[in-house]
Structures are given as C-alpha cells and as structure tokens.
Design a protein around this motif. Structure first.
Motif, PDB file in Angstrom:
ATOM      1  N   ASN A 146       0.863  -1.242  -0.017  1.00  0.00           N
ATOM      2  CA  ASN A 146       0.024   0.139  -0.090  1.00  0.00           C
ATOM      3  C   ASN A 146       0.836   1.153  -0.110  1.00  0.00           C
ATOM      4  OD1 ASN A 146      -2.834  -0.457   0.092  1.00  0.00           O
ATOM      5  ND2 ASN A 146      -2.240  -1.979   1.667  1.00  0.00           N
ATOM      6  N   ASP A 166       2.237   1.740  -3.665  1.00  0.00           N
ATOM      7  CA  ASP A 166       0.917   2.089  -4.492  1.00  0.00           C
ATOM      8  C   ASP A 166       0.673   3.424  -4.337  1.00  0.00           C
ATOM      9  OD1 ASP A 166       0.662  -0.580  -5.497  1.00  0.00           O
ATOM     10  OD2 ASP A 166      -0.990  -1.030  -4.485  1.00  0.00           O
ATOM     11  N   LYS A 190      -2.577   3.775  -6.562  1.00  0.00           N
ATOM     12  CA  LYS A 190      -3.925   4.008  -5.993  1.00  0.00           C
ATOM     13  C   LYS A 190      -3.769   5.437  -5.464  1.00  0.00           C
ATOM     14  CE  LYS A 190      -4.869  -0.465  -3.986  1.00  0.00           C
ATOM     15  NZ  LYS A 190      -4.969  -1.427  -2.860  1.00  0.00           N
ATOM     16  N   SER A 191      -5.171   6.071  -5.381  1.00  0.00           N
ATOM     17  CA  SER A 191      -5.375   7.218  -4.645  1.00  0.00           C
ATOM     18  C   SER A 191      -5.378   6.990  -3.003  1.00  0.00           C
ATOM     19  CB  SER A 191      -6.692   7.896  -5.099  1.00  0.00           C
ATOM     20  OG  SER A 191      -7.768   7.229  -4.714  1.00  0.00           O
ATOM     21  N   GLU A 247      -8.889   5.312  -2.718  1.00  0.00           N
ATOM     22  CA  GLU A 247      -8.842   3.956  -2.991  1.00  0.00           C
ATOM     23  C   GLU A 247      -8.308   3.082  -2.149  1.00  0.00           C
ATOM     24  OE1 GLU A 247      -9.036   4.534  -8.022  1.00  0.00           O
ATOM     25  OE2 GLU A 247      -6.834   4.566  -6.801  1.00  0.00           O
ATOM     26  N   CYS A 248      -7.190   3.663  -1.400  1.00  0.00           N
ATOM     27  CA  CYS A 248      -6.438   2.760  -0.435  1.00  0.00           C
ATOM     28  C   CYS A 248      -7.083   2.445   0.686  1.00  0.00           C
ATOM     29  CB  CYS A 248      -4.921   3.309  -0.269  1.00  0.00           C
ATOM     30  SG  CYS A 248      -3.978   2.274   0.894  1.00  0.00           S
TER      31      CYS A 248
END
Length: 203
Positions: free
Chosen positions: A147, A150, A156-157, A160-161
C-alpha cells in the motif's frame, strides 16, 4: 541499542495518529479513507527507519574490527557493497583493509529502498548470520509495503487505498508490527552484544 528509542518515538507517533483517526467524528467518508490510507505511509516509515538504524548499528560495531576478523557472511556483504562504490571515494577513506572498508561500504539509503517487509527482513538477517528466536511471520507488513508503494507511485489514490481497510484492520497492523520490531531489535541487540558478527576465533 539506540534504535529502541527510534521505535518508541515513531511508534508513539503512529499510535497517536491512529487514535486520532479512530476517534474522529466526521461524516466525510472520503476524508476518513484518506486518513486511514496515510497510516500505511507512517507505518512503512516506522518499519524502514527501525530496520535501517538497527543495521547501521551492526555496521558501526563491525567497523571497530579489521576486515579479517569479520564472519564470512559479513565479509561477503561488505565486498558486494564495495563493488557498487566509486573507487575514488573509497581511496580517500581507506588506510588499509581495516574497519574503514566496512563503514565506507555502508549506504543507509540503499539498504532497503522501499521494499521492506517481514520476508525481506528475515532474508537480510540470514545474510548477516543473525539468529532469529521467532518465526518472524507478519503478513501485515507485506500489506503495509504494497500500500505504501502503491500510494508513493500513484497506483492508488488515498481514497482507493483507505476504502479497503477498517480502522480495526489498521490497529492490528500497527500493534503486530510494533511487536515484530521489538523481537527484531532484541535479536539484533544480542547479535551485537555477543559479537556474533566476528569469526569465532576473533571474538
């Protein structure tokens, strides 16, 4: 070990942040997701900071001895690290194959490079010949690494995370990681105190 202080300081910061997010009374769901996602960044920084500082203490201890005194696993790491250094930089700091070469070969910012989880830490400990007194399994650290990467690379924003994890999930990741790092530091401290980085005849 000085690194215990780093664990206490950064661990306190993460727990304080977690309690803030857990107690936040907000109807803005996206804001909560963003704040939860940020927890992964803080947790990864805790993990890499503690691990890197612990291995820096190993290098500092090794640097007090000649290269010949070091156990073979550590010698191989030092020589591998030296291969990536500019020879001109090394000539200026080396008087002989003493502890200078150990310290000159260590680059703190290159040790883990954003790819640290429980498996990587186990592998690195094995490379140095550090005995582990537990199984060092922690799936949460892999989740934290993925994470964080990402988020850092824009895969990922934060929304989103954060939407994929509950506040309870984050609490489990935080406290299991801190327990893991305490065990890790205990094993590294024993390795340094017992001078296990040296050849048996040199200790």
């Amino acid at each position: 070990m000085d690194t215990y202080g780093e664990l206490r300081k950064r661990g306190f910061e993460v727990i304080k942040y977690y309690k803030f997010v857990r107690g936040l009374d907000s109807t803005d769901e996206d804001l909560i997701k963003i704040l939860k996602a940020h927890c992964f960044t803080m947790l990864y920084n805790l993990i890499e900071s503690v691990a890197t500082n612990a291995f820096e203490e190993v290098y500092d201890a090794c640097g007090q001895h000649t290269f010949d005194d070091l156990r073979s696993e550590v010698k191989m790491i030092v020589l591998k690290n030296v291969q990536g250094r500019n020879a001109r930089d090394l000539v200026g700091v080396l008087n002989s194959l003493s502890g200078d070469i150990v310290l000159a070969s260590f680059k703190k910012d290159e040790l883990f490079s954003g790819n640290l989880d429980a498996r990587k830490l186990r592998d690195t400990m094995s490379e140095y010949g550090i005995d582990r007194r537990s199984d060092y399994k922690n799936d949460g650290m892999h989740v934290i690494k993925i994470n964080r990467n990402d988020l850092g690379h824009g895969v990922k924003s934060f929304v989103e995370c954060g939407r994929d994890y509950t506040i309870e999930d984050l609490g489990e990741y935080i406290f299991s990681t801190i327990r893991f790092l305490r065990r890790f530091l205990s094993d590294v401290e024993r390795y340094i105190s017992a001078r296990e980085y040296l050849m048996p005849t040199a200790s």
